[in-house]
Scaffold this motif. Structure first.
Motif, PDB file in Angstrom:
ATOM      1  N   SER A  83       0.856  -1.181   0.000  1.00 34.15           N
ATOM      2  CA  SER A  83       0.000   0.000   0.000  1.00 34.15           C
ATOM      3  C   SER A  83       0.890   1.228   0.000  1.00 34.15           C
ATOM      4  N   ILE A 116      -3.170   2.008   3.603  1.00 36.94           N
ATOM      5  CA  ILE A 116      -2.530   3.157   4.242  1.00 36.94           C
ATOM      6  C   ILE A 116      -3.064   4.451   3.633  1.00 36.94           C
ATOM      7  N   ARG A 161       2.944  -5.298   4.514  1.00 37.19           N
ATOM      8  CA  ARG A 161       2.079  -6.092   5.387  1.00 37.19           C
ATOM      9  C   ARG A 161       2.659  -7.444   5.793  1.00 37.19           C
ATOM     10  N   GLY A 220       3.132   0.771   3.113  1.00 33.05           N
ATOM     11  CA  GLY A 220       2.833  -0.409   3.911  1.00 33.05           C
ATOM     12  C   GLY A 220       3.610  -1.629   3.440  1.00 33.05           C
ATOM     13  N   GLY A 241      -0.435  -2.740   7.585  1.00 34.54           N
ATOM     14  CA  GLY A 241       0.128  -2.177   6.355  1.00 34.54           C
ATOM     15  C   GLY A 241      -0.620  -2.614   5.118  1.00 34.54           C
ATOM     16  N   ALA A 254       4.823  -0.283   8.551  1.00 34.15           N
ATOM     17  CA  ALA A 254       4.655   0.829   7.623  1.00 34.15           C
ATOM     18  C   ALA A 254       5.826   1.786   7.794  1.00 34.15           C
ATOM     19  N   VAL A 258      -3.205   3.482   9.152  1.00 33.98           N
ATOM     20  CA  VAL A 258      -2.681   2.201   8.673  1.00 33.98           C
ATOM     21  C   VAL A 258      -3.661   1.091   9.032  1.00 33.98           C
ATOM     22  N   ALA A 307       3.932   7.498   2.512  1.00 33.79           N
ATOM     23  CA  ALA A 307       3.635   6.441   3.479  1.00 33.79           C
ATOM     24  C   ALA A 307       3.540   5.114   2.730  1.00 33.79           C
TER      25      ALA A 307
END
Length: 207
Positions: free
Chosen positions: A124, A178, A137, A135, A175, A149, A187, A133
């Motif tokens: 993400s 986001i 996961r 992510g 994550g 994240a 998140v 930002a």
């Protein structure tokens, strides 16, 4: 207003798996595009008013299988594109590319400072006020597939923070999603947290 279709679309490209819009530019990911090899991926920018394709984003180092375009975000002239199966930091470690939305020129490639096999960094991505930002996961810091994240400076490409939930645990997929806006980062943890099996979201201060 318009239906967007890439100039080189083919069966199985997954065109539209990710989409974002800002300042009348629409960014679209096609993670299974094959122009740079099987499932190398691609991303496109369109004029939101006319539906015309402006540019196709495809960095020179994209390789087969990296799924460039799995995630996408755009803000204030910068486009962020995730390639979750990139293997520069290890097999399926992931990466995020930053482009100039007006020229299509590559600005930076983002990698997690502690990236490793299977983290899917870039699953993400979001961008606001020149903070990116990202992510990841499947990061394992809080347990297998617990997730994490990261925040980056969009100008320099430097990693600023790594974000982890206070109650994270194995299998959370923190994550998975986001978002970032006006100094707050949200998140999502698709599979919950160590204290709940319900999907969970967390809010952080970006600064």
């Amino acid at each position: 207003i318009a239906k967007l279709v890439s100039d080189d679309i083919e069966a199985g490209d997954d065109f539209g798996i990710s989409v974002a819009i800002d300042n009348n530019i629409v960014a679209v990911g096609a993670r299974f595009d094959d122009d740079s090899g099987v499932s190398s991926g691609g991303a496109y920018l369109f004029d939101a008013f006319t539906g015309a394709q402006l540019v196709k984003l495809a960095p020179e180092d994209v390789r087969p299988g990296v799924q460039f375009g799995h995630s996408i975000a755009i803000d204030d002239g910068i486009v962020a594109v995730g390639a979750i199966m990139d293997y520069e930091n290890g097999n399926n470690s992931g990466s995020v590319y930053l482009f100039d939305a007006n020229t299509g020129v590559l600005l930076n490639k983002l990698l997690a400072a502690d990236g490793s096999n299977g983290h899917t960094f870039g699953y993400s991505v979001a961008i606001d006020d020149h903070v990116v930002a990202v992510g990841a996961r499947a990061d394992d810091q809080n347990g297998n597939n617990s997730g994490s994240a990261y925040l980056f400076n969009a100008f320099t490409g430097a990693q600023v923070f790594k974000l982890l939930p206070g109650v994270g645990g194995a299998g959370d997929w923190f994550g998975s999603s986001i978002g970032i806006h006006r100094g707050l980062v949200a998140v999502g943890a698709e599979r919950g947290s160590s204290v709940s099996t319900l999907p969970t979201a967390y809010i952080f201060e970006a600064t």
